[in-house]
Design a protein around this motif. Structure first.
Motif, short mmCIF file in Angstrom:
data_model
loop_
_atom_site.label_atom_id
_atom_site.label_comp_id
_atom_site.label_asym_id
_atom_site.label_seq_id
_atom_site.Cartn_x
_atom_site.Cartn_y
_atom_site.Cartn_z
N GLN A 43 0.86 -1.18 0.00
CA GLN A 43 0.00 0.00 0.00
C GLN A 43 0.89 1.22 0.00
N ARG A 44 0.59 2.15 -0.91
CA ARG A 44 1.43 3.33 -0.98
C ARG A 44 0.73 4.49 -0.28
N LEU A 45 1.35 4.95 0.78
CA LEU A 45 0.86 6.17 1.40
C LEU A 45 1.79 7.29 0.96
N VAL A 46 1.68 8.44 1.59
CA VAL A 46 2.38 9.63 1.08
C VAL A 46 3.87 9.38 0.91
N ILE A 47 4.50 8.93 2.01
CA ILE A 47 5.94 8.73 1.88
C ILE A 47 6.30 7.27 2.02
N THR A 48 5.40 6.56 2.73
CA THR A 48 5.80 5.21 3.13
C THR A 48 5.10 4.16 2.28
N ILE A 49 5.66 3.02 2.32
CA ILE A 49 5.06 1.88 1.64
C ILE A 49 4.85 0.78 2.68
N ILE A 50 3.62 0.33 2.76
CA ILE A 50 3.30 -0.70 3.74
C ILE A 50 2.85 -1.93 2.99
N PRO A 51 3.41 -3.06 3.30
CA PRO A 51 3.07 -4.26 2.54
C PRO A 51 1.78 -4.89 3.03
N HIS A 52 1.46 -6.02 2.45
CA HIS A 52 0.38 -6.88 2.92
C HIS A 52 -0.99 -6.23 2.85
N ALA A 53 -1.21 -5.46 1.81
CA ALA A 53 -2.58 -4.96 1.61
C ALA A 53 -3.25 -5.85 0.58
N ILE A 54 -4.51 -6.14 0.82
CA ILE A 54 -5.22 -7.02 -0.11
C ILE A 54 -6.45 -6.29 -0.63
N THR A 55 -6.82 -6.62 -1.83
CA THR A 55 -7.98 -5.96 -2.41
C THR A 55 -9.24 -6.76 -2.12
N GLY A 56 -10.34 -6.04 -2.12
CA GLY A 56 -11.62 -6.67 -1.83
C GLY A 56 -11.94 -7.76 -2.85
N GLU A 175 8.85 4.63 19.60
CA GLU A 175 10.13 3.93 19.43
C GLU A 175 10.13 3.11 18.16
N ARG A 176 8.95 2.77 17.69
CA ARG A 176 8.90 1.90 16.52
C ARG A 176 9.12 2.71 15.26
N LYS A 177 9.30 1.94 14.18
CA LYS A 177 9.52 2.61 12.91
C LYS A 177 8.20 3.19 12.43
N LYS A 178 8.32 4.19 11.57
CA LYS A 178 7.15 4.93 11.13
C LYS A 178 6.07 4.06 10.49
N ASP B 210 5.44 16.19 16.74
CA ASP B 210 5.07 14.77 16.76
C ASP B 210 3.67 14.60 16.22
N SER B 211 2.80 15.47 16.71
CA SER B 211 1.40 15.26 16.34
C SER B 211 1.23 15.47 14.84
N ALA B 212 1.98 16.40 14.33
CA ALA B 212 1.83 16.64 12.89
C ALA B 212 2.24 15.41 12.11
N SER B 213 3.38 14.85 12.48
CA SER B 213 3.84 13.69 11.71
C SER B 213 2.96 12.49 11.97
N VAL B 217 -0.09 10.32 8.51
CA VAL B 217 -0.37 9.12 7.74
C VAL B 217 -1.75 8.51 7.97
N PRO B 218 -2.15 8.23 9.19
CA PRO B 218 -3.44 7.52 9.29
C PRO B 218 -4.59 8.40 8.91
N VAL B 219 -4.49 9.68 9.22
CA VAL B 219 -5.62 10.54 8.89
C VAL B 219 -5.62 10.87 7.42
N ASP B 220 -4.49 10.69 6.81
CA ASP B 220 -4.36 11.03 5.40
C ASP B 220 -5.42 10.33 4.57
N GLU B 221 -5.67 9.07 4.90
CA GLU B 221 -6.64 8.32 4.11
C GLU B 221 -8.00 8.97 4.23
N GLU B 222 -8.30 9.39 5.49
CA GLU B 222 -9.61 10.01 5.66
C GLU B 222 -9.67 11.31 4.89
#
Lengths: 604, 261
Positions: A43-56, A175-178, B210-213, B217-222
Motif C-alpha cells: 500500500q502506498r501512502l504519502v511517503i511510506t510503503i506498507i506491505p500486505h494490503a489485499i484488495t476486496g 520507538e517503533r519505525k514509522k 510529533d502530532s503533525a507527523s 499518515v493515518p488521517v491522510d486516508e480520511e
C-alpha cells in the motif's frame, strides 16, 4: 471498578452464539498461505510503503474458490469476516463491509482478534481514547467524547493510571519505525470500531447475554447435583395430577375454539400488518374503537374472562349492567383490580375509597356479598394490603360470571353490538402495493399518549359515574358515627338505632326503596340498602300489604338479638335461604330475584 | 506508635515521603514496562513473529514481574503500617490502584500471548498472519528494559525444542501473578471508591511536531476520502505565492540599489 473475575476467569465468559469465531480463525489462517492464500500488494501512502494490503475483489475471489460458492455468497462471507474484525478496511474504516473492487484491506493482528476468552475491557477503551487525545486534542468524535466522559466518571479512581498508561503506550509506539506505527494505529482503530461501534451502526458483536459456564464443556455430576435431582423428583411426585383425558380434552377444546382466531393458523382479516405493512387490522381492533369486528365479538362469547379482558367488551358489558342497574359489581371488580395492580403509594386511599363506595353500610354503590366474606374483608381492611379485597372480588366475579354474563349474551345490547360488528374484506395487495406500503410505514401512537388517553377516559368515567338512584335516598347517606374500617366495633344498640329511624320513616314517606325493602326482612334491607333501585319498583305494589307485619317482625327480631352486625348477618343469612338458593354465600340480587323475595322470607 | 518528639516526627514524614517517591518511581517504571509489553504482544502471530520477539517478550515479562514483586512488598508494608499519616496514605492508595490496574493489564496480556503462542507456533511460519508490520520491536523492548541498545541484551537464540518449556514457564508465571493479585486483595483493603485521582481528565497533547507527523499518515486516508486535501493544497499555494512575492520584492529592491548606487 475493575471486575476482577472478568479478567482472571481464564475464559469463563462464554458467548454461545459466537461459535463462528473459531471457524473464521481457521479460514483466516488458510488465507495466509504464501502459495494458496490471498495475494497481497503493498500500500502506498504519502511517503511510506506498507506491505500486505489485499484488495476486496481478491478476497471475494479466494473465498468463492475455496468454498465453491457464488460470488454473492462469497461477498457476504467476506463482509462477515470484516464485521467480526478479522480483516479491516484501509479506506473508509468505519464501514465494515467488503467492497468487490480494488479497495484495500489488511489482516488484523491476532492480538486484536475477537476470540471468546478475552472480554473487551473498558479500561483499554479509556486508554485508547486518552491516547488519541494525546495525539491531537479534539480528535475524538461526539460519541467517543461521551464515552470518555462516562468512563471518567465510572473509573475515576484509576484515571491517573489510565492517563499515564496512555502516555507510556504513546511513547513506546514512537520507538517503533514509522510504517509500523501507522499499521499499529490502524489496527487499534479497527479493533475499536468493531467493539465500540458508533451509535446507529449494526454490530456483528451483538451476541446476547454471556454465560458463566461453557455449554460445550462436559458436565461433571457432583453429589450435590444428585441430591437436587432427587428433591426435584420427589416434589414432582407430590404434585396434584389430572387425568390425561381431561387435560388433553381441555387442550383440544381450547385449540378448536381459538384456531380460527389465531393469525398464524388462519387468515387475519383484513390482512396481517406484519406481512403487508398495512395497519388496518390494528386500527380496527383498537381498545376503544366504536364498532368492533365480528371476530372480536365472537371471542367475547368464549368465556367471561375474554369478555372482561377486552376493553371494548368490558365497555359493552358495563353498558348492559348499567341498563340492569347492577353496574356496581363491575365497578367494584375494576376497583379491586386497580388496587391489586396499582402503585403502593395510592393503595391505602384506594382501599378506603372502595370501602366507602362499595362495602360500608349505607354505601352509595353497595355490593351484595355474603356475610362471611364481608366479615373477612372488613377485618382485613384494618390493615390494607394489595390483596385484601381478593375474596370479595372473587365472589363478585363468580356472581357476574354465573349470572350477568349469561344474560348479557342473550341481551339486546349484545345482539345490537353483534349486528353492528363489521367483518372487513381481505386485502389483496400486489407487489407494487406491498412495496408502497413498506415505504409508507409510519410509527404508531406513542404508548405514553395512549396511556394518557386511557387515564383521561378513566377520569371522565369516574366523574360521570352512574348515579344510582339509591344515592338520592336517605338510606344511603353515609352514617356519620360509623368510622371507616369499623369492622366489628359498633355495639348492637348503635346498629339498631340507625335502623330505627329508617324503619320509623318508612310508613311516613314510602319511597320506592322503602316499599321494596318492606318486602324483605330487615337484614336483607340492610344488605340491599343501595341495591333497591328501580328494579324493585315493579315489585312495589306486590309487597305492600305484607310490609308492615314483616317489618315489625324483623324489628323485634333485631332488638331481641342484640348481637354484632356481621354476626347478625351471618346468622340471619342462612335462615333466609332455606328455600331457594343452595349456597349461602351468593345472594344474587337481580331484577328477577325480588319477586322471589317474599316467598323466601316466609320460611324462617 | 511510641512517643513522638519533633525530630522523630520529621524523620517519619521524611522517610514517608521518600517511601512515597520510591513507590511512585517503581510504579511508573512498571507502567512503562506494561505499555511496552503490550506493543510487543501485538506483534505475536504477525509477520514479524520470530524467536527474537519471543525472547524480548520473555525478558520484558521477567522485568515486569520483578518490578511487581518489589512494589508489592513496598506498598504492602507501608499500607499495613497503621501509623501512616492521612495524606501519605491517600497517595499510597493511589499508587496501589495504579499498581493493581497495571498488574491486571499485564495479566491479560500474558494470557493472550500464552494463547497465541499456542496457536502460532514458530515452527510453521507459513501460517503467520500478514499484518503489514515489517520492522521488529527491539527498540520497544530496549525501552522496556531501560537499556540503550538491544544488542547488549541479545542472548543466544533459543533452540526450537524449548518452546513447550517456555509455555510451561509462562503458565507458572501467570499463576504467580494470579496469586499476587489475590494476596494483595487479602492483605490490604483499599476502598477504591474513596480514591481520588490528581490528574486532569484529558491528557495533555504532546509536542506538536510529533502530532503533525503522527497525524499525517493515518488521517491522510480520511482526508483523501473527505476531500479536505483541496484545502491543504490551497493553503500550500498561498504560501508559495507569498514566498515568490517576497523574493520578487527583494529582487527588485536589489536591482534598484544596484542601479542607483
Amino acid at each position: 471498578m475493575t471486575i476482577k473475575n472478568a479478567l482472571r476467569d481464564h475464559g469463563q465468559r462464554y458467548r454461545p452464539r459466537m461459535a463462528c469465531l473459531k471457524k473464521a480463525e481457521k479460514v483466516l489462517l488458510e488465507m495466509q498461505d504464501p502459495c494458496t492464500g490471498v495475494k497481497s500488494q503493498p500500500q502506498r501512502l504519502v511517503i511510506t510503503i506498507i506491505p500486505h494490503a489485499i484488495t476486496g475483489e481478491d478476497i471475494i475471489a479466494w473465498l468463492a474458490d475455496r468454498f465453491q460458492v457464488e460470488a454473492q455468497e462469497a461477498r457476504s462471507l467476506g463482509s462477515m469476516l470484516v464485521s467480526l474484525g478479522y480483516i479491516y478496511p484501509l479506506q473508509d474504516h468505519k464501514n465494515l463491509v467488503i467492497k468487490p473492487d480494488a479497495s484495500l484491506y489488511r489482516f488484523q493482528t491476532p492480538y486484536f482478534w475477537p476470540t471468546q476468552q478475552w472480554p473487551v475491557e473498558d479500561t483499554d477503551y479509556a486508554i485508547y481514547l486518552a491516547k488519541r487525545n494525546i495525539r491531537k486534542k479534539g480528535m475524538l468524535e461526539l460519541h467517543e467524547q461521551e464515552q470518555y466522559n462516562h468512563l471518567h466518571k465510572w473509573m475515576n479512581h484509576k484515571w491517573d493510571f489510565i492517563v499515564m498508561q496512555a502516555k507510556e503506550q504513546y511513547r513506546a509506539a514512537k520507538e517503533r519505525k514509522k510504517p509500523d506505527r501507522v499499521v499499529f494505529d490502524c489496527q487499534e482503530r479497527a479493533y475499536w470500531v468493531v467493539h465500540r461501534p458508533p451509535p446507529g451502526t449494526v454490530s456483528a458483536m451483538d451476541y446476547g447475554p454471556e454465560r458463566r459456564t461453557d455449554p460445550n464443556a462436559d458436565e461433571t455430576q457432583t453429589p450435590d447435583d444428585y441430591e437436587r435431582i432427587m428433591i426435584f423428583t420427589q416434589q414432582s411426585i407430590m404434585r396434584p395430577r389430572v387425568k390425561s383425558s381431561v387435560s388433553i380434552g381441555a387442550l383440544v377444546k381450547y385449540c378448536s375454539t381459538y384456531s380460527g382466531h389465531d393469525p398464524f393458523l388462519s387468515k387475519c382479516l383484513p390482512s396481517n400488518p406484519w406481512l403487508t405493512d398495512d395497519t388496518t387490522f390494528w386500527a380496527l381492533n383498537m381498545p376503544n374503537v366504536e364498532i368492533p369486528t365480528k371476530m372480536r365479538v365472537e371471542r367475547w362469547t368464549f368465556s367471561f374472562k375474554e369478555l372482561l379482558s377486552d376493553p371494548r367488551g368490558r365497555d359493552d358489558f358495563r353498558l348492559f349492567l348499567k341498563k340492569e342497574f347492577s353496574g356496581e359489581n363491575l365497578a367494584f371488580w375494576e376497583g379491586c383490580e386497580d388496587l391489586k395492580w396499582g402503585t403502593a403509594v395510592a393503595m391505602k386511599e384506594k382501599a378506603e375509597h372502595i370501602y366507602k363506595t362499595f362495602l360500608a353500610r349505607g354505601a352509595p354503590r353497595w355490593i351484595n356479598i355474603d356475610g362471611k366474606t364481608m366479615e373477612i374483608t372488613v377485618k382485613g381492611l384494618k390493615h390494607p394490603h394489595r390483596y385484601v379485597l381478593d375474596a370479595a372480588q372473587t365472589h363478585i366475579y363468580m356472581l357476574m360470571k354465573k349470572d350477568s354474563y349469561g344474560r348479557y349474551l342473550k341481551s339486546p345490547v349484545f345482539k345490537e353490538t353483534l349486528k353492528k360488528a363489521i367483518c372487513p374484506d381481505e386485502h389483496r395487495f400486489n407487489e407494487v402495493q406491498l412495496e408502497q406500503n413498506a415505504r409508507n410505514r409510519r410509527p404508531s401512537l406513542s404508548p405514553i399518549i395512549i396511556r394518557q388517553q386511557e387515564q383521561e377516559q378513566r377520569a371522565k368515567m369516574a366523574a360521570s359515574a352512574p348515579v344510582d338512584i339509591t344515592q338520592l335516598c336517605r338510606f344511603t347517606t353515609p352514617v356519620p358515627h360509623l368510622a371507616v374500617y369499623s369492622g366489628i366495633p359498633d355495639p348492637p344498640s348503635a346498629t339498631a338505632s340507625p335502623s330505627l329511624p329508617f324503619l320509623a320513616h318508612t310508613p311516613v314517606c314510602p319511597s320506592p326503596i322503602s316499599v321494596a325493602l318492606d318486602s324483605t326482612s330487615a337484614s336483607e334491607r340492610r344488605l340491599e340498602a343501595s341495591e333497591g333501585e328501580g328494579k324493585t319498583e315493579a315489585q312495589a305494589p306486590d309487597g305492600g300489604s305484607l310490609s308492615k307485619s314483616r317489618m315489625a317482625l324483623s324489628l323485634r327480631r333485631l332488638l331481641k338479638r342484640g348481637c354484632s352486625p356481621s354476626a347478625m348477618f351471618a346468622s340471619l343469612s342462612p335462615k333466609c335461604h332455606t328455600a331457594a338458593t343452595t349456597s349461602s354465600r351468593i345472594q344474587p340480587i337481580t331484577p328477577e330475584e325480588p319477586s322471589h323475595a317474599p316467598p323466601r322470607r316466609i320460611g324462617k | 506508635m511510641p512517643l513522638v518528639n519533633n525530630k522523630v516526627g520529621d524523620d517519619c514524614t521524611a522517610s514517608g515521603d521518600k517511601a512515597l517517591a520510591d513507590g511512585q518511581a517503581l510504579v511508573d517504571s512498571l507502567i512503562k514496562v506494561v505499555a511496552c509489553y503490550r506493543h510487543l504482544a501485538s506483534c505475536v502471530g504477525g509477520s514479524t513473529d520470530n524467536l527474537q520477539l519471543r525472547d524480548e517478550l520473555r525478558q520484558t515479562r521477567e522485568k515486569a514481574q520483578k518490578l511487581a514483586g518489589d512494589i508489592c512488598n513496598h506498598l504492602t508494608t507501608h499500607l499495613r503500617d497503621k501509623s501512616l499519616p492521612e495524606g501519605q496514605r491517600k497517595e499510597m492508595e493511589l499508587l496501589w490502584v495504579a499498581f493493581s490496574s497495571s498488574l491486571e493489564l499485564l495479566h491479560v496480556d500474558m494470557c493472550k500471548v500464552w494463547n497465541m503462542s499456542g496457536i502460532f507456533s514458530l515452527a510453521d511460519s507459513s501460517s503467520l498472519v500478514h499484518t503489514g508490520v515489517e520492522g521488529g520491536c527491539s527498540e520497544v523492548a530496549a525501552r522496556a528494559l531501560s537499556l540503550p541498545d538491544m544488542n547488549e541484551a541479545e542472548t543466544k537464540t533459543l533452540p526450537e525444542g524449548l518452546e513447550s518449556q517456555e509455555r510451561n514457564t509462562m503458565e507458572l508465571e501467570i499463576n504467580q501473578i494470579d496469586r499476587m493479585i489475590d494476596d494483595m486483595e487479602m492483605k490490604v483493603n483499599v476502598l477504591r471508591w474513596m480514591v481520588e485521582p490528581h490528574g486532569p481528565q484529558y491528557a495533555d497533547p504532546l509536542s506538536s511536531t510529533d502530532s503533525a507527523s503522527m497525524a499525517l499518515v493515518p488521517v491522510d486516508e480520511e482526508q483523501q476520502a473527505t476531500g479536505s486535501q483541496a484545502l491543504c493544497q490551497r493553503s500550500h499555494i498561498f504560501v508559495l505565492l507569498l514566498l515568490f512575492g517576497v523574493i520578487f520584492v527583494a529582487a527588485t529592491l536589489s536591482v534598484c540599489v544596484f542601479l542607483f548606487s
